[in-house]
Design an enzyme around this catalytic site. Structure first.
Site, PDB file in Angstrom:
ATOM      1  N   GLU A 143       0.761  -1.286   0.373  1.00  0.00           N
ATOM      2  CA  GLU A 143       0.479   0.096   0.071  1.00  0.00           C
ATOM      3  C   GLU A 143       0.857   1.145   0.160  1.00  0.00           C
ATOM      4  O   GLU A 143       1.357   2.040   0.590  1.00  0.00           O
ATOM      5  CB  GLU A 143      -0.730  -0.247   1.671  1.00  0.00           C
TER       6      GLU A 143
ATOM      7  N   CYS B 110      -3.596   9.147   2.811  1.00  0.00           N
ATOM      8  CA  CYS B 110      -2.506   8.365   1.027  1.00  0.00           C
ATOM      9  C   CYS B 110      -3.727   8.231   0.069  1.00  0.00           C
ATOM     10  O   CYS B 110      -3.023   8.833  -1.572  1.00  0.00           O
ATOM     11  CB  CYS B 110      -1.904   7.019   1.205  1.00  0.00           C
TER      12      CYS B 110
HETATM   13  P1  NAD Z   1      10.126   7.234   4.971  1.00  0.00           P
HETATM   14  O1  NAD Z   1       9.731   6.744   3.925  1.00  0.00           O
HETATM   15  O2  NAD Z   1      11.263   7.733   5.684  1.00  0.00           O
HETATM   16  O3  NAD Z   1       8.785   6.099   5.644  1.00  0.00           O
HETATM   17  C1  NAD Z   1       8.066   5.575   4.829  1.00  0.00           C
HETATM   18  C2  NAD Z   1       7.441   5.164   6.145  1.00  0.00           C
HETATM   19  O4  NAD Z   1       7.893   3.443   6.210  1.00  0.00           O
HETATM   20  C3  NAD Z   1       7.360   5.108   7.410  1.00  0.00           C
HETATM   21  O5  NAD Z   1       5.842   4.585   8.547  1.00  0.00           O
HETATM   22  C4  NAD Z   1       8.505   4.047   8.237  1.00  0.00           C
HETATM   23  O6  NAD Z   1       8.539   3.611   9.671  1.00  0.00           O
HETATM   24  C5  NAD Z   1       8.223   2.931   7.184  1.00  0.00           C
HETATM   25  N1  NAD Z   1       9.705   2.676   7.052  1.00  0.00           N
HETATM   26  C6  NAD Z   1      10.630   2.807   6.007  1.00  0.00           C
HETATM   27  N2  NAD Z   1      11.822   2.730   6.105  1.00  0.00           N
HETATM   28  C7  NAD Z   1      12.017   1.206   6.453  1.00  0.00           C
HETATM   29  C8  NAD Z   1      12.865   0.663   5.349  1.00  0.00           C
HETATM   30  N3  NAD Z   1      13.101   0.093   5.933  1.00  0.00           N
HETATM   31  N4  NAD Z   1      11.596  -1.234   6.201  1.00  0.00           N
HETATM   32  C9  NAD Z   1       9.510  -0.830   7.358  1.00  0.00           C
HETATM   33  N5  NAD Z   1       9.529   0.408   6.851  1.00  0.00           N
HETATM   34  C10 NAD Z   1       9.949   1.033   6.486  1.00  0.00           C
HETATM   35  O7  NAD Z   1       9.299   8.019   5.136  1.00  0.00           O
HETATM   36  P2  NAD Z   1       8.190   9.330   5.986  1.00  0.00           P
HETATM   37  O8  NAD Z   1       9.016  10.712   6.328  1.00  0.00           O
HETATM   38  O9  NAD Z   1       8.073   8.205   7.294  1.00  0.00           O
HETATM   39  O10 NAD Z   1       7.043   9.710   5.343  1.00  0.00           O
HETATM   40  C11 NAD Z   1       7.128  10.256   4.369  1.00  0.00           C
HETATM   41  C12 NAD Z   1       6.721   9.213   3.053  1.00  0.00           C
HETATM   42  O11 NAD Z   1       5.891   8.334   3.480  1.00  0.00           O
HETATM   43  C13 NAD Z   1       5.349  10.083   2.863  1.00  0.00           C
HETATM   44  O12 NAD Z   1       5.562  11.324   1.502  1.00  0.00           O
HETATM   45  C14 NAD Z   1       4.401   9.252   2.306  1.00  0.00           C
HETATM   46  O13 NAD Z   1       4.675   8.913   0.738  1.00  0.00           O
HETATM   47  C15 NAD Z   1       4.469   8.358   2.463  1.00  0.00           C
HETATM   48  N6  NAD Z   1       3.641   7.724   3.064  1.00  0.00           N
HETATM   49  C16 NAD Z   1       2.800   6.544   3.155  1.00  0.00           C
HETATM   50  C17 NAD Z   1       1.229   6.593   3.754  1.00  0.00           C
HETATM   51  C18 NAD Z   1       0.509   5.577   3.427  1.00  0.00           C
HETATM   52  O14 NAD Z   1      -0.922   5.515   3.770  1.00  0.00           O
HETATM   53  N7  NAD Z   1       0.806   5.071   1.828  1.00  0.00           N
HETATM   54  C19 NAD Z   1       2.313   6.405   5.130  1.00  0.00           C
HETATM   55  C20 NAD Z   1       3.390   6.783   6.023  1.00  0.00           C
HETATM   56  C21 NAD Z   1       4.024   7.221   5.235  1.00  0.00           C
END
Ligand code: NAD
Length: 477
Positions: A251, A285
């Site tokens: 997702e 999202c």
């Molecule tokens: P990010 O890309 O660092 O992290 C996104 C999410 O993934 C976080 O919950 C983080 O804990 C998890 N994550 C990060 N690296 C991981 C890994 N290697 N293995 C497992 N989990 C991992 O960015 P962020 O600053 O936390 O969020 C920013 C972006 O993430 C947003 O711009 C958005 O696009 C996306 N996001 C999407 C959703 C969604 O509902 N689809 C939710 C949260 C964030």
């Protein structure tokens, strides 16, 4: 008033663990205050969780769907009985207004109920055989232990969708909620423990996300990965899953277009979209983000949208009357700043907002920008915050082309009174979900998922259970 931070725990193999672990602060985004300390799992914790998931799967898969359903229903009731306390935790750790947290907790409980019921309907089928004395049939079986990764924007629904569906299917599950919002997730794990879930069937760990995902996904014990988060991270996890030919549900990000035709009641649509856009400060999202308005109505719509957005009450989500809380972390403030500055430097009009509020907490003004150049970063990168873009379109073909321009395909929306438009748009817009004259597209009963780089697989609906089942074909003579 400052309070002593709560010491949180990992839930591993039926034990709550926190002694001697590295601790990270959990910060209230409205105040900057440290409200809890979350322990990071050691490698031993992860290995114990894996062993527990392996053994727990052998126990749980043998529990009948009927009995599993009772545990899930009981957990739903426990969550409901503690709804106010859980909603308050959620607002304190994530920032969204309390009424939104209350709704999320209620829907999380409904999600456990939905999957409790659907788990009892994991039907196979009897296939007419080619031979007289042969029988061919299919049965549905749980895929095995699951590694689940939930994000920070929906502290209850994120974990609930994954845990409820996995457990209903008969899988065991190791879940890693976001380290930024652990308290709501822990309350859900406690509810399942109190509801009688056998020890080890569910473990909940926190830590450095990349270390946990690398360790869990590489383990031969894990059979299925489910992740919600950014497309960039989703691609990394999908690669890790491919190494072990493991099933996964992704997702990922979206950048939802909203096509507004000039045959609608503009004031009514503005009311709907302002409430939808700034829900959870736009950190959703499926948040409506790229508004394309028929050029004959564009100016009027942009004006009315900006006017309504400028009147929203922004504040601490615990305060009565707050309509939009802070963004969840300083990364979002920085992202909003960069995206709005970049758009302005390319000639966009900032109709309202566009700046941080104060210097305590992560508050950002509800923002509407219009006439944005297609090359601007915000037209191509998911803003994931309280910023809406309003651009004009000429006709339905132009609207569809704009909607489909990006590699994302999660949610899309359109507002029009024309049935012919809704039929065309329902078919032509590239999205996993489309709301026609509504923004309400996500319920436990409906499948939720994207196409293109927004991911694959579903949560919710009957598809949400399928994600944790495989079909075995049995032929007997
Ligand atoms: P990010 O890309 O660092 O992290 C996104 C999410 O993934 C976080 O919950 C983080 O804990 C998890 N994550 C990060 N690296 C991981 C890994 N290697 N293995 C497992 N989990 C991992 O960015 P962020 O600053 O936390 O969020 C920013 C972006 O993430 C947003 O711009 C958005 O696009 C996306 N996001 C999407 C959703 C969604 O509902 N689809 C939710 C949260 C964030």
């Amino acid at each position: 008033m400052t309070t002593t931070p709560t010491n949180l725990s990992l839930f591993v193999a039926g034990e709550w663990r926190n002694e001697g672990r590295h601790l990270e602060p959990v910060i209230n985004p409205a105040t900057g205050e440290t409200i809890a300390l979350v322990p990071y799992a050691t490698v031993q914790d992860l290995d114990d969780a894996l062993e527990a998931a392996k053994n727990g799967f052998e126990v749980w898969r043998r529990v009948t769907a009927f009995e599993r359903s009772k545990v899930l229903r009981k957990a739903a009731d426990i969550i409901r009985s503690k709804a106010e306390a859980i909603a308050t935790l959620m607002t304190r750790e994530q920032g969204k207004p309390l009424p939104e947290s209350r709704i999320e907790v209620a829907v999380a409980a409904d999600t456990f109920d939905w999957f409790a019921e659907e788990g009892r309907r994991a039907y196979g089928r009897v296939i007419p055989a080619r031979n007289q004395n042969q029988r061919q049939l299919t049965i549905r079986q749980p895929v095995g232990p699951v590694a689940a990764f939930a994000p920070w924007n929906f502290p209850a629904m994120g974990p609930a969708r994954k845990i409820a569906a996995a457990l209903a299917a008969g899988c065991s599950c190791i879940v890693k909620p976001s380290e930024e919002v652990p308290m709501t997730a822990i309350a859900i794990a406690e509810a399942l423990e109190q509801a009688g879930l056998p020890a080890g069937v569910l473990s909940m760990v926190f830590g450095v996300p990349s270390q946990i995902s690398t360790h869990l996904i590489a383990s031969p014990i894990i059979a299925k990965i489910t992740f919600t988060g950014s497309t960039a991270v989703g691609k990394q996890l999908a690669k890790l899953a491919a190494e072990g030919v493991k099933r996964n549900t992704m997702e990922l990000g979206g950048h939802a277009p909203v096509l507004v035709f000039d045959d609608v009641d503009i004031d009514q649509v503005v009311k709907t979209v302002v409430a939808g856009k700034y829900r959870n400060a736009g950190q959703v999202c499926i948040s409506p983000t790229r508004f394309y308005v028929q050029e004959t109505a564009h100016e009027r719509f942009a004006d009315a949208f900006a006017n309504a957005a400028s009147q929203l009450a922004v504040g601490n989500g615990l305060d009565t009357g707050t309509q939009m809380g802070p963004v969840a972390n300083p990364r979002r403030i920085q992202a909003m700043d960069e995206l709005v500055s970049d758009a302005s430097s390319r000639g966009a009009k900032v109709r309202t907002g566009g700046a941080r509020i104060g210097n305590q907490g992560n508050f950002w003004q509800p923002t509407v920008i219009s006439d944005v150049d297609t090359g601007a970063a915000i037209m191509n990168t998911e803003p994931f915050g309280p910023v809406a873009v309003v651009n004009p379109f000429s006709d339905i073909d132009d609207a569809i082309a704009q909607a489909n321009r990006l590699p994302y395909g999660l949610a899309a929306y359109a507002f029009t009174r024309s049935t012919s438009n809704t039929i065309i748009l329902g078919e032509a817009v590239e999205a996993g979900m489309i709301g026609l004259n509504t923004l309400l597209i996500s319920t436990p009963e409906a499948p939720f998922g994207g196409v293109k780089e927004s991911g694959y697989g579903h949560e919710g609906g009957i598809e949400g259970l399928d994600a944790f089942l495989h079909t075995k074909s049995i032929s007997e003579m």
